[in-house]
Design a protein around this motif. Structure first.
Motif, short mmCIF file in Angstrom:
data_model
loop_
_atom_site.label_atom_id
_atom_site.label_comp_id
_atom_site.label_asym_id
_atom_site.label_seq_id
_atom_site.Cartn_x
_atom_site.Cartn_y
_atom_site.Cartn_z
N GLY A 164 -41.51 59.40 -11.25
CA GLY A 164 -40.23 59.38 -11.96
C GLY A 164 -39.07 59.77 -11.06
O GLY A 164 -37.99 59.16 -11.11
N ILE A 165 -39.28 60.79 -10.22
CA ILE A 165 -38.22 61.19 -9.29
C ILE A 165 -37.96 60.07 -8.28
O ILE A 165 -36.80 59.76 -7.95
N ALA A 166 -39.03 59.44 -7.79
CA ALA A 166 -38.86 58.33 -6.85
C ALA A 166 -38.12 57.17 -7.50
O ALA A 166 -37.25 56.53 -6.87
N ALA A 167 -38.45 56.88 -8.77
CA ALA A 167 -37.74 55.80 -9.47
C ALA A 167 -36.27 56.12 -9.67
O ALA A 167 -35.40 55.23 -9.58
N GLY A 168 -35.96 57.40 -9.91
CA GLY A 168 -34.55 57.78 -10.05
C GLY A 168 -33.76 57.58 -8.77
O GLY A 168 -32.64 57.06 -8.78
N VAL A 169 -34.35 57.97 -7.65
CA VAL A 169 -33.66 57.79 -6.36
C VAL A 169 -33.51 56.30 -6.05
O VAL A 169 -32.43 55.84 -5.63
N LEU A 170 -34.60 55.54 -6.25
CA LEU A 170 -34.53 54.10 -5.97
C LEU A 170 -33.55 53.38 -6.88
O LEU A 170 -32.93 52.39 -6.48
N GLY A 171 -33.40 53.87 -8.12
CA GLY A 171 -32.46 53.23 -9.04
C GLY A 171 -31.01 53.55 -8.76
O GLY A 171 -30.12 52.73 -9.00
N LEU A 172 -30.75 54.75 -8.25
CA LEU A 172 -29.37 55.13 -7.96
C LEU A 172 -28.85 54.48 -6.68
O LEU A 172 -27.63 54.29 -6.54
N VAL A 173 -29.74 54.15 -5.76
CA VAL A 173 -29.30 53.59 -4.47
C VAL A 173 -28.61 52.24 -4.64
O VAL A 173 -27.47 52.05 -4.18
N PRO A 174 -29.21 51.23 -5.29
CA PRO A 174 -28.52 49.93 -5.37
C PRO A 174 -27.25 49.97 -6.20
O PRO A 174 -26.25 49.32 -5.86
N VAL A 175 -27.27 50.75 -7.30
CA VAL A 175 -26.07 50.82 -8.15
C VAL A 175 -24.92 51.48 -7.40
O VAL A 175 -23.78 50.99 -7.41
N SER A 176 -25.20 52.56 -6.70
CA SER A 176 -24.16 53.25 -5.94
C SER A 176 -23.68 52.41 -4.75
O SER A 176 -22.50 52.43 -4.41
N TYR A 177 -24.61 51.68 -4.14
CA TYR A 177 -24.23 50.84 -3.00
C TYR A 177 -23.30 49.71 -3.43
O TYR A 177 -22.29 49.44 -2.77
N VAL A 178 -23.64 49.04 -4.51
CA VAL A 178 -22.77 47.97 -5.01
C VAL A 178 -21.42 48.53 -5.44
O VAL A 178 -20.36 47.93 -5.18
N ALA A 179 -21.41 49.69 -6.08
CA ALA A 179 -20.15 50.31 -6.49
C ALA A 179 -19.31 50.70 -5.27
O ALA A 179 -18.08 50.54 -5.27
N HIS A 180 -19.97 51.20 -4.22
CA HIS A 180 -19.24 51.58 -3.00
C HIS A 180 -18.59 50.36 -2.35
O HIS A 180 -17.40 50.42 -1.97
N LEU A 181 -19.33 49.28 -2.24
CA LEU A 181 -18.74 48.07 -1.65
C LEU A 181 -17.63 47.50 -2.52
O LEU A 181 -16.63 46.97 -2.00
N THR A 182 -17.77 47.61 -3.83
CA THR A 182 -16.72 47.12 -4.73
C THR A 182 -15.43 47.91 -4.55
O THR A 182 -14.32 47.34 -4.55
N VAL A 183 -15.54 49.22 -4.39
CA VAL A 183 -14.35 50.06 -4.18
C VAL A 183 -13.69 49.71 -2.86
O VAL A 183 -12.45 49.61 -2.75
N LEU A 184 -14.49 49.51 -1.80
CA LEU A 184 -13.92 49.16 -0.50
C LEU A 184 -13.20 47.82 -0.55
O LEU A 184 -12.12 47.66 0.02
N ARG A 185 -13.79 46.85 -1.23
CA ARG A 185 -13.15 45.54 -1.33
C ARG A 185 -11.93 45.56 -2.24
O ARG A 185 -10.99 44.78 -2.03
N PHE A 186 -11.94 46.43 -3.23
CA PHE A 186 -10.81 46.49 -4.16
C PHE A 186 -9.57 47.06 -3.45
O PHE A 186 -8.44 46.59 -3.71
N PHE A 187 -9.76 48.05 -2.60
CA PHE A 187 -8.63 48.67 -1.90
C PHE A 187 -8.46 48.16 -0.48
O PHE A 187 -7.84 48.82 0.34
N ASP A 188 -9.02 47.00 -0.20
CA ASP A 188 -8.87 46.40 1.13
C ASP A 188 -7.44 45.89 1.30
O ASP A 188 -7.00 44.98 0.57
#
Length: 223
Positions: free
Chosen positions: A127-151
């Motif tokens: 369960g802990i491994a699934a939580g870490v694996l699930g937060l990585v793609p969502v946070s990564y996509v959100a991070h790239l979206t923020v960078l592209r939004f304020f580019d």
């Protein structure tokens, strides 16, 4: 068993089930990113892991699935792979945790208690491994979206992608996975070795039953 530990087990299983459902919905939802333009105010574009959709104000939705995995952007391709792994890991943790809780089976012997504790510990770790694996793609996509939004290199006239509902649901699923894993692991750490009271009572009853039977024989030998 301590009632508090039983409550932790039930909460861990409940959170694990809810997290798996949220991960499944997050994986299938097309609302990872949304885009609306002033040129087409009646249409709203949605970007998901499996398809892109166009939603009109009249309620008509048209979706086009992706043709190939290799043709996707790197962030969407990585998010799809990690979310599939997250869902599989979460379901495996749930399948391990359910047989390990105290309410599933009655106590039989000390070896069964050790097996149940091992299964519950594996469910918590997964369960802990699934939580870490699930937060990585969502946070990564959100991070790239923020960078592209304020580019600043992109003109302001060009429309920008924004957060969709799937990102928030993915964060919720990751937090639920982590909470479920920590609850299951905590219930294992504070669980003490216990023996089954049922078999102890049966053994005592047998001792009381055999006691009176042996006493007349001993008396007859002396006579």
């Amino acid at each position: 068993m301590d009632p508090g530990l039983g409550t932790l087990e039930l909460l861990g299983v409940f959170f694990s089930l809810a997290a798996s459902l949220c991960s499944l919905v997050t994986l299938m939802m097309p609302q990872w990113l949304t885009l609306s333009t002033e040129l087409l105010p009646t249409e709203n574009f949605q970007l998901g892991l499996w398809e892109t959709c166009v939603v009109q104000d009249l309620g008509v939705t048209e979706c086009v699935p992706y043709n190939s995995l290799l043709g996707l952007p790197a962030d969407i391709r990585l998010a799809r792979i990690l979310m599939c792994i997250t869902l599989a890991t979460g379901l495996m943790g749930l399948l391990f945790a359910i047989p390990g809780i105290n309410l599933v089976n009655s106590c039989r012997r000390t070896e069964s208690l050790k097996v149940k504790r091992t299964l519950k510990m594996l469910g918590g770790i997964l369960g802990i491994a699934a939580g870490v694996l699930g937060l990585v793609p969502v946070s990564y996509v959100a991070h790239l979206t923020v960078l592209r939004f304020f580019d600043e290199s992109v003109p302001r006239v060009v429309p920008r992608w924004e957060f969709g509902d799937a990102l928030f649901l993915g964060w919720t699923a990751g937090c639920l996975h982590l909470a479920a894993g920590f609850l299951l692991v905590t219930s294992c750490l504070f669980l003490q070795d216990e023996t089954c009271l049922l078999h102890q009572s049966i053994a005592l009853n047998r001792a009381h039953m055999t006691g009176p039977e042996r006493s007349p024989r001993r008396r007859t030998e002396y006579v």
